[in-house]
Each structure stands twice: as C-alpha cells, then as structure tokens.
Enzyme design. Sequence first.
Site, PDB file in Angstrom:
ATOM      1  N   HIS A   1     -57.780  62.188 -31.379  1.00 17.22           N
ATOM      2  CA  HIS A   1     -56.528  62.116 -32.131  1.00 17.22           C
ATOM      3  C   HIS A   1     -56.616  60.946 -33.102  1.00 17.22           C
ATOM      4  O   HIS A   1     -57.306  59.959 -32.839  1.00 17.22           O
ATOM      5  CB  HIS A   1     -55.364  61.926 -31.166  1.00 17.22           C
ATOM      6  CG  HIS A   1     -54.019  61.846 -31.802  1.00 17.22           C
ATOM      7  ND1 HIS A   1     -53.580  62.746 -32.752  1.00 17.22           N
ATOM      8  CD2 HIS A   1     -52.994  60.961 -31.627  1.00 17.22           C
ATOM      9  CE1 HIS A   1     -52.345  62.425 -33.126  1.00 17.22           C
ATOM     10  NE2 HIS A   1     -51.975  61.339 -32.467  1.00 17.22           N
TER      11      HIS A   1
ATOM     12  N   CYS B   1     -53.385  65.799 -37.709  1.00 21.26           N
ATOM     13  CA  CYS B   1     -53.169  64.352 -37.660  1.00 21.26           C
ATOM     14  C   CYS B   1     -53.964  63.589 -38.717  1.00 21.26           C
ATOM     15  O   CYS B   1     -53.500  62.557 -39.207  1.00 21.26           O
ATOM     16  CB  CYS B   1     -53.464  63.806 -36.266  1.00 21.26           C
ATOM     17  SG  CYS B   1     -55.122  64.105 -35.657  1.00 21.26           S
TER      18      CYS B   1
ATOM     19  N   ASP C   1     -48.128  57.197 -35.171  1.00 21.67           N
ATOM     20  CA  ASP C   1     -48.726  58.309 -34.438  1.00 21.67           C
ATOM     21  C   ASP C   1     -48.077  59.588 -34.951  1.00 21.67           C
ATOM     22  O   ASP C   1     -46.855  59.746 -34.848  1.00 21.67           O
ATOM     23  CB  ASP C   1     -48.483  58.156 -32.935  1.00 21.67           C
ATOM     24  CG  ASP C   1     -49.218  59.203 -32.119  1.00 21.67           C
ATOM     25  OD1 ASP C   1     -49.281  60.374 -32.559  1.00 21.67           O
ATOM     26  OD2 ASP C   1     -49.717  58.864 -31.034  1.00 21.67           O
TER      27      ASP C   1
END
Length: 271
Positions: free
Chosen positions: A213, A100, A228
């Site tokens: 995250h 991520c 996201d």
Amino acid sequence: MYDRIGGSSTRTSQTDEPSQSVDSGSFTETLADLAPQWSSRSGELPDKMGACCSKPDTLDANVQTSSASEPSTSSPESPATSLFEYRTADLRDANVDGICVGLTAEWFRNLSNSPSTRMSALTPGSQTHASAAERQQQYQRLKDQLRSRGAGSSQADLQAQNTILEEAGLEPAGEEKRFAFGKSSNVKSMVNEINEDGSNHLLSLYFAEGGAHTVATSASNGTTTLFDPNYGEFTVRSDPDQMASLLQSLANRYRNPNGQHLSTITTQRMQ
C-alpha cells in the site's frame, strides 16, 4: 512542482489495511525498530497489486476527527480509535478500486490547498479522482511492460512509479530507503527524516501476507501530516515519538481488523 502543505492542519501494488492499543511510553524505543536497509534490490519486495482498500469497521462512523489545528499530543488508548484520534481530515471510499499510487500523486499536487479542499478534490466523482485512476492504470501498464522485459518486481515498480510521479509534475528521488518494521535498530533515522521541516515523502507499506500500500507524508511548521488514501489525513507534532506512535497506530489498524501485518516500509523523498 508542489508547494509546502497548506491549511492549519498541522509503491508498490496494493491490499487491505488496519487497530490495537499502543503503550504510552517512548514509541521511538518500543517501535524498535524499523531497521534501515538501503534499497539494494538484492531482496525483491512483493509486487504492488490488488485492492489496497480497508475493510469497513462499524466503529469508524462514530470516531471523531480531530481539529486540524490541534494535532494529537497524547497516545491513543482505545484499540478501536487509536489511529483515528490522529485524523484531521476524512476521506472515504476514494480507494475502493485500489488506486493508492494515483491518489498519492494527486495529494502531493494539492499540498498548497487546505485539508478539506484536498480531501474534496479526491472524492469519487471528481476530476482529480478520475485523474488518479488514470495515473494508476498507467502505472500498472508501465510496470507490466517492464516485467515482461525481464525487470524484477521492485525495479519495475520503482521505475513505473517514478514515471507517473514525474509526469504529475513531481520530482521523486531516484532511490528509496528500506526499513524492516519490528527489527531492533534505530527508528529515529526514519522518523527524523520524515519530520524534517519542508520535506515530503512517499512511503510504501509492505505486509507479511504479500500485499502492499502507498501513503505519503508532508512536514511543515512543526507538524507532520500523513495521508492514507483509505482514511484521509493524520497529523502530529514533528516529534520522533509522535511520528513513531502514528506509524504504530497505522500498523495496528492494518493488523486488526484487516489481518495485514506490516513488515517493511520504504521511503522516497520528493525533491
């Protein structure tokens, strides 16, 4: 350098993510409150490692993605679709290996392109996706080196993250702001900052279970887009209640079905 977000659409290691109904009242009040704390490093945040990929949801395939030109104007009603009512660009399977941080860096680099172009660029098998994976590996190596030299997890994470962002041609602010999710305080200070026209922010989400995250936001022309890496892009008007509603829906999604309870958010402005 990146540009303002294109198209009409309106840190940390990584874990699983999440949905649940949200009241239709003032989210700025009911979200009550991401109590702002300046990132003093006195309290160490969890190390950002692991797989920050969402568990599959059988209902996801049936969820409609909103028109990129029509950001959501009403509160989500269905526990299964609350987050996805805000989605304006879909991204699937890009983050199954927990990259991520790298994907977020590449998203910032592509802000001048359209939403569909940005998502296509991040699709597995693309050169940009491969670049994101390389950036993630570099981030992890740097962080491990710093930890081996005695740096705390938060210090090592921020320094490693800033290094890969700078090497990607971005200009991250040197410090972060920390907000405790769910504590009584003033959520407006955070959402107003995120909603500031022309601003771009990297957000690190930390969960009570110990995972983390990375997501990102970009505000332009009266709308704010949240990216996201697990799901794609979500867009709302640059309004405090709208942005707070989106953040709550995102937190709900990570809680159910993924069992992750959002406890802290850090924000870092991209200069």
